[in-house]
Each structure stands twice: as C-alpha cells, then as structure tokens.
Design an enzyme around this catalytic site. Structure first.
Site, short mmCIF file in Angstrom:
data_model
loop_
_atom_site.label_atom_id
_atom_site.label_comp_id
_atom_site.label_asym_id
_atom_site.label_seq_id
_atom_site.Cartn_x
_atom_site.Cartn_y
_atom_site.Cartn_z
N SER A 58 -31.25 -83.77 -27.22
CA SER A 58 -31.66 -84.45 -25.98
C SER A 58 -32.16 -83.38 -25.03
CB SER A 58 -30.48 -85.21 -25.38
OG SER A 58 -29.42 -84.31 -25.04
N PHE A 63 -30.86 -88.67 -26.56
CA PHE A 63 -30.40 -88.26 -27.88
C PHE A 63 -30.65 -89.37 -28.89
CE2 PHE A 63 -27.24 -88.21 -31.24
CZ PHE A 63 -27.26 -86.89 -31.67
N LYS A 112 -31.39 -79.56 -25.94
CA LYS A 112 -30.00 -79.21 -26.23
C LYS A 112 -29.57 -80.06 -27.42
CE LYS A 112 -26.98 -81.53 -24.11
NZ LYS A 112 -26.31 -82.17 -22.98
N ASP A 143 -4.32 -89.79 -36.94
CA ASP A 143 -5.72 -89.45 -36.70
C ASP A 143 -5.80 -88.24 -35.78
OD1 ASP A 143 -7.13 -91.15 -38.26
OD2 ASP A 143 -7.44 -92.67 -36.73
N GLU A 166 -19.13 -85.30 -23.07
CA GLU A 166 -19.54 -83.93 -23.34
C GLU A 166 -20.56 -83.44 -22.31
OE1 GLU A 166 -19.50 -86.36 -25.48
OE2 GLU A 166 -18.36 -85.80 -27.27
N ALA A 192 -30.28 -90.19 -33.37
CA ALA A 192 -29.72 -89.70 -34.62
C ALA A 192 -30.77 -88.92 -35.40
CB ALA A 192 -29.21 -90.87 -35.45
N ARG A 194 -31.40 -85.56 -33.17
CA ARG A 194 -30.13 -84.85 -32.98
C ARG A 194 -30.19 -83.88 -31.81
NH1 ARG A 194 -28.57 -81.97 -38.13
NH2 ARG A 194 -26.50 -81.86 -37.16
#
Length: 680
Positions: A384, A377, A395, A311, A352, A379, A382
């Site tokens: 925040s 944030f 952002k 991975d 992040e 989904a 997308r």
C-alpha cells in the site's frame, strides 16, 4: 448478567427455598438416588417404629426419650444432607432470574419466504413463532429475538445481558464472528439473521436449564464414587449385623437404636450428603467465571487435562501486530525515512498502520501534502502507499517491494535483506518501504506477547499440563514466539486437520486434551477434544461442537476452567478423605460403649472417657449430623487449590483432611458428650 463471584453463600431467600426443598427431597424416589442417605432414611423409619413400639409398652429398647432423640437426630441428618444439595441448586436458580428476563417474548421482524426466495416484505411476529431456518431483520435498538447467524450486514451489539460486559461488540456476516444470541441488543446498523435453533432450544434456554441443575447428570467420577460409597455401606451393614451374635455370646443386649446409630456413624454419610452439592457447585463456579458448561462431566474432565491447545493470535499474543522499530537503509536520513513511513500509513486504518504512526510520533497532516492519492493494500500487490506530486511511496511485503525495485532496474540493498532476515528470525514481520522504486528501509512489526502469559504457563506446568501453541506462522516465527512465551510445544502453519491429528495422537497415548476455538473450521477439533471451549462470539458450529462456551470470549479462560475442574476433584477428594477418617473416632466412641458393661477390659478403648453408653451413642450421631451443615460452605466454595503437583497435593490433603478427619471428631464428640451428660 452473570452475578459476580462475591455473592454471599447464604442469603435469606436462598435458605428459605433450600429448607423447603430439603423436605421435598425426603421423597423415597429422590432419596433412592443416593444409596448412602437412602439407608439413613430407612434407619430413621425403623427408629420411628421403635419409638412407637416403646410407647406401646416395650421395655428392652431403652427409654422413649433416648430413642426419640436418636430418631430426631437421624431425621435432621437427612434434612442437612438434602439442604446441602438444595442450597447448591437454589444458588443456581437464583442466577437465572436475569437470564429469564432476556428470554421474554420479543417481537421479531420476520422476512417472509415465497418458495425458496425471501422477499423484502416484513411481518412482525412473536419470537416463539420463529423456526430454525427463518430469516429476521434487526435494526438499531432492536432486541435480537433468537439465536442465529448473521447472513447479511454488520452491527454493534450490546451483550451485557448475557456476559455482564458493558463494552459493545461487533458482529458481521461471514468469518468467525457471525453468531448472535437471543436477548442481546443491536446498537447500530442493520443485520439479517438466520435462526439456528428451534423455539425453546436456544442458548439461553439451555443455559437456564443447566444452571438450575434440572438436566444435571452425574459424572463418571461421581458415579464411581457413589458405587464406592455404596460398597462401604454394604460392608458396614455386614459389620453391624455380625455384632448381634457377638452381643449374644457376651450376654450383652444391644438395642435397635445402638445398631442403627453405629451403622449410620460408620457409613460415609458426610460425603454421601455433600456429593451432589459438590458437583452442582462446580458447575456454579464455572458459570460465575462466565463459562457455561454443557455438563458437569466437562468441568470434571477439565481437572484431569494433560495437554492444552491454545491459539497464538489473541491468546498468547495480543493479536494485533505493532510497529516496534524503524531501520533506515544505509545512507538514508532517518527523518526522511520516518516521513515516508508516516505518509505511507496515512490512510492505513489497520492496527498495524496506526501503530506505525504512533511509534513515529508525527501527525501526518503536519507534512501538508497536496492532493495525495492513496494506494490501498490488495492481496495481489501485497503493498500500500501514497502518491503525491512526483513522489511514489510504497510499504509492503519484502518480496513485493523487491520485485517493484528490481523491475525499475534498481538493486535491493544487502543490509536491508539482512535486516529483514533478522526480523523474521526474531518472530517479527518486516515491512519494506520504498520511494520512487528505491528502498528506504524496514519497519519491524511484532505480535506482542501478553503480559503475564509466561507466569500462566508456568502455573499450568506445575499442574502437570503440557501447553501447545497453534499458529499459522512459519516454523521459524512459531519457534521464536513459543520460546519467548514459554509454551512446551507448538504446531506451525497449522490447518484444521493438523489440530485433529495432534489431538488424536495425544489421546492415543492416553492423555486428555483441551482446546479452544471460535470458527467453523475449529468444530471438528473441538468435538474431538476431551474439553472443547467455544467462544460465545464464534460460529454456531463451534458452540455446538464444544462442551463449554466462554461468554467473555477470552481464550485464556481455559486456564481458569482447568483450575475450576481441579478444584472440583480436589474438593470431592478432600471431603471423602475427611468423611472416611471420621469413622475412627466414631468407632472408638460407640463400640466400647456397647460392650463396656459386660467386657470391662474394653474400658481401655474408651479413650475419650465418655460419660455413658447412651451419651456416647448420642454424641456420635449428633456429631455425625452437624458436621454436614458445617462443611456446606467448603462444598460450595471448593477447597483452596494451589498448583503444587499431584503428589504434593495428595500429601497436603492427607495431612489436613486425613489427620483433621481423625482429630476433629474426637474433640467434637467429647464436647457434645459433656453437654449431653448434663441432661441424661
């Protein structure tokens, strides 16, 4: 806790137990499983009978002292071979002491079921009474009574009793980090766990059984080598028997002791006596690397791996993306941009978000913002950000911010679009920042490649192993990371079926494939792979599908497992080479000694200039016996492995162990002959 790899090979307690087991293993039922040593066992019994025969008055078989010494040496050959296997098993059993402590009876807070419903009424029961499917509760300070899957809650767990790692780990319901192991301790919070194993079949139970070698089965390679050694033994039986008519023709009487000594010295007793110890030691080395193997076959197969699937996230890369650069838009003051970036990340608890503040080097509180409203944030959005006074900072993903900006009637700067494209082509993730629906600039996030991973891949390449990176990233990003990390191939936008398809394609081409995984969606591929390494923190499905479990949850452990497997195969090969090469010296020691009196010309073959026929035979059988314990450390520790390619490795081993296997016996037998001649 798994003992470290620095544990001494020969500890007094282990030696005592191994010596005891060396005698126990003399049982015919146990000896029969090793054809080579079983023939030595029969030869020892025959020699014991010859000694009794001589004591009764037989005059043609030599002195009683000579025959008694041969019998004793053959008996010790058996003991040394049994000791080699026993010391390997004893080392494994010694490792289970601390594991047994974690398996001791533990009280469980069993949540009772009424029909198909579970009620909140809790009953304290012994862990041995828990059945598969039962639900139990664990709170801070509790020892987890059985293996299971967390179905509700989140907790910090101390797994040091299993892994030896002192740092606690987080396990939670759902996802790929839901599995818990019996014997570990809950440090905080509360969880409900569903039992996934029956009593006596837990991970620890299986681990203890495997470590002790109680359920160890011979691998295909080991079985094939056993058959080969049995074939050698049969050939030398024929060779030895045919010497009788030659002796009669040359009018040379050959004693039973000489026949049996020649036979025992010519058959590959060295590798025959060490074969089981090598296999057990291979599993032991894997365990000392904190990898539990479900069979010796898995370790052995790892040594022949051609393709390795890894991975990207957490294996090749650190796993948490980090902010690496700030790119203000044209005309935007850099300090103003950094302020907007820091404020938009003020409430962002993700790695992040924290890395953005770290890169900026500014404390968000230093801006003294009054009554901020943080936008989390989602989904859907997308993005925040933060709202304060008359300022709205966002952002997020490029498309999300573009839509926000253009919806307000503003334009998305061309230079920002180009910067976004460049970041993406370099394997990064762009985060666009806006203030009041106007673009301020871009933050570049990079999934940092682990230090030294390129050298590891180069090491695998020298072994002849193809590395394949598996990632959900788009092909452009995947290609960039693959080239930078130095892998040979990659699978982008990978789904579970893609892994299966790739593994089957490679196997159809005749290659052996290894992979790692921790999730339920990895289970099919782990089962399909020739070597499947499941993370201990992963789901029960993954652990059941794989044939190895990594207690450290380190995906790069596959590389170490491959080296352990190659070391196992190489150790077996080198000792086989050494054992067979030994026969040359033993032949030159015994055969001339048998016929030298009646055929003086054979004196030319007595290149070691041995003292007498009796001393030659005794020296050969004594050397044959003592070489086994001398090679036990090599069998247990393994031959030194270097990734220099199969052909180079073969040449190296043939030179060291092939040539060494010829020269060492000549020297050893001569030295023993000098000592023996003083007493005969």
């Amino acid at each position: 806790m798994i003992p470290n790899s620095n544990t001494k090979l020969f500890q007094p307690a282990l030696i005592k137990e191994a010596l005891k087991q060396a005698f126990v293993k003399l049982s015919p039922a146990k000896m029969f499983r090793n054809p080579v040593m079983f023939t030595v066992w029969i030869g020892t019994l025959v020699m014991a009978g010859v000694c009794i025969w001589i004591a009764a008055g037989e005059q043609t078989q030599g002195s009683l002292l000579y025959n008694a010494i041969v019998t004793i040496v053959l008996f010790k050959t058996l003991l040394f071979a049994n000791f080699a296997e026993a010391i390997a098993e004893a080392r494994g059993k010694a490792q289970t002491d601390s594991l047994r402590k974690t398996r001791e009876e533990t009280p469980a807070k069993w949540i009772q079921a009424v029909g198909a419903m579970y009620v909140n009424e809790i009953k304290i029961v012994p862990s041995s009474q828990l059945k598969k499917g039962d639900i139990f509760l664990c709170e801070a300070g509790d020892i987890i009574p059985s293996d299971g899957e967390i179905i509700e809650g989140l907790a910090t767990i101390d797994e040091s009793a299993i892994t030896g790692e002192s740092a606690p780990v987080i396990r939670e319901a759902g996802g790929d980090k839901s599995s818990v192991t019996g014997g570990t301790k809950v440090l905080s919070d509360k969880i409900k766990v569903k039992v996934t194993t029956e009593a006596g079949e837990s991970f620890l139970d299986k681990m203890i059984t495997l470590v002790e070698g109680a359920s160890r089965q011979k691998t295909p390679n080991e079985i094939a080598l056993t058959i080969l050694l049995a074939g050698f033994t049969l050939v030398f039986i024929i060779v030895t028997v045919t010497l009788k008519p030659f002796g009669d023709y040359a009018q040379t009487p050959i004693t039973v002791a000489a026949f049996i000594s020649l036979f025992v010295c010519l058959i590959p007793t060295t590798i025959g006596g060490l074969l089981s110890a090598i296999g057990i030691a291979g599993m032991d080395r894997a365990l000392r690397a904190n990898v539990v193997t479900k069979s010796g076959r898995a370790v052995e197969t790892a040594g022949d791996i051609d393709v390795l699937l890894l991975d990207k996230t957490g294996t090749i890369t650190i796993g948490n993306r980090k902010a690496t650069h700030f790119y203000p838009a044209h005309g935007v003051n850099e300090k103003h941009f950094i302020k907007a970036v820091v404020l938009s990340s003020m409430a962002d608890e993700t790695p992040e978000g924290k890395s953005i503040i770290e890169l900026a080097g500014v404390d968000p509180l230093s801006y003294h913002i009054q009554n901020p409203q943080f936008i989390k944030f989602t989904a859907e959005s997308r993005s925040s950000g933060i709202d304060y006074e008359q300022v709205k900072i966002r952002k997020g993903a490029t498309d999300a911010i573009r839509n926000l900006v253009e919806k307000a009637g503003n334009t998305f700067p061309m230079e920002t679009a180009e910067q976004v494209k460049e970041i993406s082509s370099n394997g990064g993730t762009p985060l666009v920042v806006s203030e009041n629906e106007k673009v301020l600039g871009v933050v570049e996030l990079q999934d940092i490649i682990k230090t030294g991973i390129g050298e590891r891949f180069e090491r695998l390449r020298k072994m002849g192993i193809k590395t394949v990176m598996v990632t959900g990233d788009n092909p452009l990003t995947a290609k960039y990371i693959a080239e930078k990390a130095g892998v040979d191939d990659f699978i982008s936008e990978a789904k579970p079926e893609d892994k299966m398809h790739y593994i089957r394609k490679e196997q159809t081409a005749g290659r052996l494939v290894a992979m790692m995984g921790d999730g339920t969606n990895d289970a099919p591929a782990l089962a399909q792979a020739d070597v499947g390494v499941a993370m201990n923190s992963g789901t029960q499905a993954a652990k059941e599908a794989g044939n190895m479990v990594d207690l450290d949850n380190d995906p790069t452990k596959l590389i170490e497992v491959v080296e352990i497997g190659k070391q196992l195969l190489m150790t077996r090969g080198t000792l086989t080479t050494f054992s067979i090469a030994n026969d040359v010296a033993k032949y030159f020691a015994i055969v001339p000694a048998l016929f030298i009196a009646s055929i003086p010309a054979l004196q030319r073959l007595n290149i070691m200039n041995l003292h007498s026929p009796e001393s030659a035979i005794l020296s050969a059988v004594i050397f044959n016996a003592i070489i086994i314990p001398l090679l036990i450390p090599l069998a247990l520790k393994g031959a030194a492995y270097k990734p220099i390619g199969a052909s180079a490795l073969l040449r190296r081993n043939l030179f060291i162990y092939g040539l060494g296997g010829v020269l060492v016996p000549f020297i050893g037998i001569k030295l023993i002959d000098i000592l023996v001649s003083l007493f005969i």
